[in-house]
Design a protein around this motif. Structure first.
Motif, PDB file in Angstrom:
ATOM      1  N   ASP A  74       0.336  -1.418  -0.265  1.00 52.50           N
ATOM      2  CA  ASP A  74       0.276   0.371  -0.187  1.00 52.50           C
ATOM      3  C   ASP A  74       0.830   1.117  -0.095  1.00 52.50           C
ATOM      4  O   ASP A  74       0.212   2.434  -0.751  1.00 52.50           O
ATOM      5  CB  ASP A  74      -1.033  -0.324   1.487  1.00 52.50           C
TER       6      ASP A  74
ATOM      7  N   ALA B  45      -7.128   0.423 -19.291  1.00 58.90           N
ATOM      8  CA  ALA B  45      -7.890   0.792 -18.536  1.00 58.90           C
ATOM      9  C   ALA B  45      -8.789   1.716 -17.327  1.00 58.90           C
ATOM     10  O   ALA B  45      -8.672   2.619 -17.043  1.00 58.90           O
ATOM     11  CB  ALA B  45      -6.558   0.203 -16.685  1.00 58.90           C
TER      12      ALA B  45
ATOM     13  N   ILE C 131      -9.878  -2.167 -15.970  1.00 55.41           N
ATOM     14  CA  ILE C 131     -10.063  -0.750 -14.638  1.00 55.41           C
ATOM     15  C   ILE C 131      -9.644  -0.968 -13.287  1.00 55.41           C
ATOM     16  O   ILE C 131      -8.898  -0.817 -12.322  1.00 55.41           O
ATOM     17  CB  ILE C 131     -11.052   0.467 -14.625  1.00 55.41           C
TER      18      ILE C 131
ATOM     19  N   ALA D 209      -7.356  -3.989 -12.742  1.00 58.79           N
ATOM     20  CA  ALA D 209      -5.691  -3.990 -12.323  1.00 58.79           C
ATOM     21  C   ALA D 209      -5.455  -2.488 -11.688  1.00 58.79           C
ATOM     22  O   ALA D 209      -4.299  -2.210 -11.257  1.00 58.79           O
ATOM     23  CB  ALA D 209      -5.138  -4.338 -13.526  1.00 58.79           C
ATOM     24  N   ARG D 210      -6.093  -1.290 -12.463  1.00 60.46           N
ATOM     25  CA  ARG D 210      -5.598  -0.143 -12.185  1.00 60.46           C
ATOM     26  C   ARG D 210      -5.845  -0.317 -10.736  1.00 60.46           C
ATOM     27  O   ARG D 210      -5.148   0.747  -9.691  1.00 60.46           O
ATOM     28  CB  ARG D 210      -6.326   1.402 -13.116  1.00 60.46           C
ATOM     29  N   PHE D 211      -7.620   0.049 -10.128  1.00 58.12           N
ATOM     30  CA  PHE D 211      -7.457  -0.065  -8.920  1.00 58.12           C
ATOM     31  C   PHE D 211      -6.685  -1.076  -8.108  1.00 58.12           C
ATOM     32  O   PHE D 211      -6.056  -0.358  -6.297  1.00 58.12           O
ATOM     33  CB  PHE D 211      -9.424  -0.872  -8.701  1.00 58.12           C
ATOM     34  N   ARG D 212      -6.609  -2.465  -8.188  1.00 56.03           N
ATOM     35  CA  ARG D 212      -5.590  -2.853  -6.990  1.00 56.03           C
ATOM     36  C   ARG D 212      -3.992  -2.244  -7.048  1.00 56.03           C
ATOM     37  O   ARG D 212      -3.370  -2.718  -6.316  1.00 56.03           O
ATOM     38  CB  ARG D 212      -5.324  -4.169  -7.930  1.00 56.03           C
ATOM     39  N   THR D 213      -3.546  -1.158  -8.406  1.00 62.00           N
ATOM     40  CA  THR D 213      -2.429  -0.808  -8.297  1.00 62.00           C
ATOM     41  C   THR D 213      -2.113   0.509  -7.014  1.00 62.00           C
ATOM     42  O   THR D 213      -1.271   1.162  -7.259  1.00 62.00           O
ATOM     43  CB  THR D 213      -1.509  -0.412  -9.528  1.00 62.00           C
ATOM     44  N   MET D 214      -3.325   1.208  -6.705  1.00 68.28           N
ATOM     45  CA  MET D 214      -3.874   2.331  -6.279  1.00 68.28           C
ATOM     46  C   MET D 214      -3.632   2.275  -4.518  1.00 68.28           C
ATOM     47  O   MET D 214      -4.761   0.951  -4.329  1.00 68.28           O
ATOM     48  CB  MET D 214      -5.053   2.719  -6.715  1.00 68.28           C
ATOM     49  N   ALA D 215      -3.912   2.724  -3.710  1.00 69.39           N
ATOM     50  CA  ALA D 215      -4.057   2.318  -2.243  1.00 69.39           C
ATOM     51  C   ALA D 215      -5.046   2.882  -1.990  1.00 69.39           C
ATOM     52  O   ALA D 215      -5.792   4.053  -1.531  1.00 69.39           O
ATOM     53  CB  ALA D 215      -2.489   3.694  -1.897  1.00 69.39           C
ATOM     54  N   ILE D 216      -6.320   1.638  -2.543  1.00 69.89           N
ATOM     55  CA  ILE D 216      -7.512   2.638  -2.393  1.00 69.89           C
ATOM     56  C   ILE D 216      -7.917   1.273  -0.795  1.00 69.89           C
ATOM     57  O   ILE D 216      -7.122   0.893  -0.802  1.00 69.89           O
ATOM     58  CB  ILE D 216      -8.517   2.332  -2.939  1.00 69.89           C
TER      59      ILE D 216
END
Lengths: 323, 275
Positions: free
Chosen positions: A80, A94, B106, B108-115
């Motif tokens: 994270d 994406a 998208i 994969a994008r979420f999974r590289t974001m600190a959410i």
């Protein structure tokens, strides 16, 4: 945030990275150092392991072995914290096809917890910067591939990442989108952002990259600036054209030692590693002495394709051998 | 991180709701199936099935007037089951949209974001609950229009609404997991099929006591039967007994298992590689 941004060490630091899928080894012990604020291009044919490397660096995939620090943070132990520093524009688009460009960017602004006003301002700025204002309020599924690709990168930039990963950013792009991409990469580096990109186009890595690693079948076979890599090969090639098959035949015999490539159809001979002025003069003198009449001479400077060929024995556009 | 869990979930829910608003056909389709089944069961089978319930003179020889009474009785009997068919059927749409979303880049994008962990799934689950409730409102309106009259009071109706929300949460959570488990959109559209069948194999359409041995045992012990009995009690005043508590327990249990399963699948989602 400021503590993470002022990391003194390299932006990306990799030692002994290994990854296998079932029985096939995709990354076979890779070391990388990428300085902050530079462009780094990972270059290699399809199947060389470029995308796997990007997926590990961006926390999507766990490595089998090795140490990977991004922004000074361990990707396995603190994914994270890494995610707060990075942005990825992968090969698979994406973006949310069903929404408009503005909605896609605002979604990113919300997920980065930007305030309403700040989010809107940033979204508007990115739409302008990426030349997407006119289409902004149409659903993305009606957009061209190049526009979607630009939106993809714009979405990556909403969170103002310090390290950006671009997986084959210009594959299949029209010239206009390609130019926008190149300009943005240059601007980002100017702002101190680190850009890590993969490509299979040798000419692309040649332009904006400050350092290049050649990846072949899971190993790095060469590493350096474009100029350093080009120094690894003797330099360029010469293409000679002849007026008759007899001349071509004769010339091929004269330069036999240099491993010329014959092009029978256009009565031409291509000789690698003879691009220098001195080598060229010697070559032409020898042909003259043998009374071979040369119709035309074309000299090509060394490029990364030559590097690739000389290091791997294959052209850059060929598939890597299956392990 | 956790401070943003709520904000991220709201963002993801808004994403689901916006999609729902922009493409209302799925919601209408979800409402359409129970409405068609209700009309079919009430107007085609209702006269005879209602007579079988034993509330009036009987189907054979009863004549046209009695068939009308039987039909009304059957309408009252079948509405809770139809509502549950609607809830179960909505799971289909959930599984399909999750499977489609997971193949989209998208994610994969979420999974590289600190959410916040799980906010993507929470958005899907809550969005699907809202969609189910919208579809349920449409079904209720049609039921009222063709003569259904709940005989209980507002508090019971409120409890009935709560039970439907709970059932929708359980079905949505389970179907989000099914959507994640599916390796294609086709699989995702097939795997929740059993959910749509389950209400039929219970007390929703005919009393379980009329079924043969093993089927009867199954009908009496599957989760939709206590849900159905409790809902029926809350709408037309039939005895509820222990079914209310049992229904709540089933919903909470299925939702909890579904959530654990879904979170595990999401963490292990393979990364799609471009062609």
């Amino acid at each position: 945030m400021s503590a993470q941004r002022s990391t003194a060490g390299p932006a990306i630091w990799v030692r002994g990275l290994r990854k296998s899928f079932e029985k096939s080894v995709v990354l076979d012990g890779i070391d990388l150092d990428v300085d902050a604020g530079t462009v780094f291009a990972l270059l290699g044919p399809n199947g060389a392991g470029k995308t796997t490397a990007i997926h590990i660096l961006t926390t999507l995939l766990a490595p089998d072995a090795g140490e990977v620090l991004v922004g000074g943070v361990d990707v396995v132990r603190h994914p994270d914290a890494v995610r707060r520093l990075i942005g990825l524009t992968g090969q698979v688009s994406a973006v949310d096809q069903q929404f408009t460009g503005t909605e896609n960017l605002l979604l990113m602004a919300d997920l980065h917890h930007l305030g309403r006003a700040e989010g809107r301002a940033r979204v508007h700025g990115l739409l302008e910067r990426f030349d997407l204002v006119a289409a902004a309020d149409r659903p993305v599924q009606t957009w061209s591939g190049g526009m979607r690709r630009r939106l993809d990168l714009a979405m990556t930039l909403v969170g103002d990442p310090r390290i950006i990963f671009l997986d084959e950013p210009t594959t299949g792009l029209d010239p206009r989108s390609r130019r926008v991409m190149h300009d943005i990469v240059r601007e980002l580096v100017g702002e101190g952002v680190t850009v890590f990109l993969t490509t299979q186009y040798l000419d692309e890595a040649d332009r904006p990259a400050s350092r290049i690693a050649l990846l072949d079948a899971g190993r790095i076979v060469a590493l350096g600036t474009p100029a350093e890599l080009k120094r690894l090969v003797p330099g360029g090639s010469v293409r000679l054209e002849f007026g008759s098959a007899a001349d071509l035949e004769q010339a091929a015999r004269v330069v036999d030692g240099n491993g010329p490539v014959r092009d029978e159809a256009s009565l031409a001979l291509e000789i690698r590693g003879e691009g220098g002025v001195h080598a060229l003069r010697t070559l032409l003198d020898r042909l003259d002495a043998a009374s071979v009449k040369v119709e035309a001479v074309t000299v090509r400077a060394a490029d990364l394709d030559d590097v690739f060929l000389s290091l791997t024995g294959r052209s850059g556009s060929q598939e890597a051998p299956k392990p | 991180m956790t401070a943003h869990a709520l904000a991220d979930t709201v963002t993801m829910l808004r994403r689901s709701l916006r999609r729902m608003r922009r493409y209302p056909s799925l919601t209408l389709f979800i409402a359409g199936i129970p409405v068609v089944l209700m009309l079919l069961f009430v107007y085609v089978f209702g006269g005879t099935l209602g007579a079988g319930l034993g509330s009036s003179g009987g189907a054979l020889g009863g004549g046209a007037a009695n068939a009308g009474l039987d039909r009304d009785a059957y309408l009252a009997y079948v509405v809770p089951g139809i509502l549950l068919i609607g809830v179960a059927g909505a799971g289909h749409g959930t599984a399909i949209s999750v499977a489609m979303d997971m193949t989209a880049g998208i994610i994969a994008r979420f999974r590289t974001m600190a959410i916040a962990r799980g906010s993507v799934l929470a958005g899907h689950i809550l969005g699907s609950v809202v969609q189910t409730l919208l579809a349920t409102v449409i079904v209720v309106i049609v039921a009222l229009a063709i003569g259904f009259r709940p005989t209980t009071g507002p508090l019971d109706w409120l409890a009935a609404t709560g039970l439907i929300v709970l059932a929708a949460v359980a079905v949505s959570t389970l179907c989000v997991a099914l959507g994640l488990a599916a390796n294609s959109v086709e699989t995702a559209s097939n795997s929740p099929m059993f959910l749509t069948l389950l209400p039929f194999l219970g007390s929703g359409f005919v009393p379980a006591s009329t079924m043969p041995g093993p089927l009867r045992w199954f009908a009496e012990n599957q989760p939709f039967t206590p849900l159905n009995e409790a809902l029926r009690g809350l709408l037309i005043g039939t005895p509820i007994g222990g079914t209310g508590l049992l229904a709540v327990a089933w919903c909470v249990g299925v939702a909890a298992l579904g959530l654990i399963w879904a979170l595990r699948l999401y963490e292990r989602l393979p990364v799609r590689v471009g062609g």
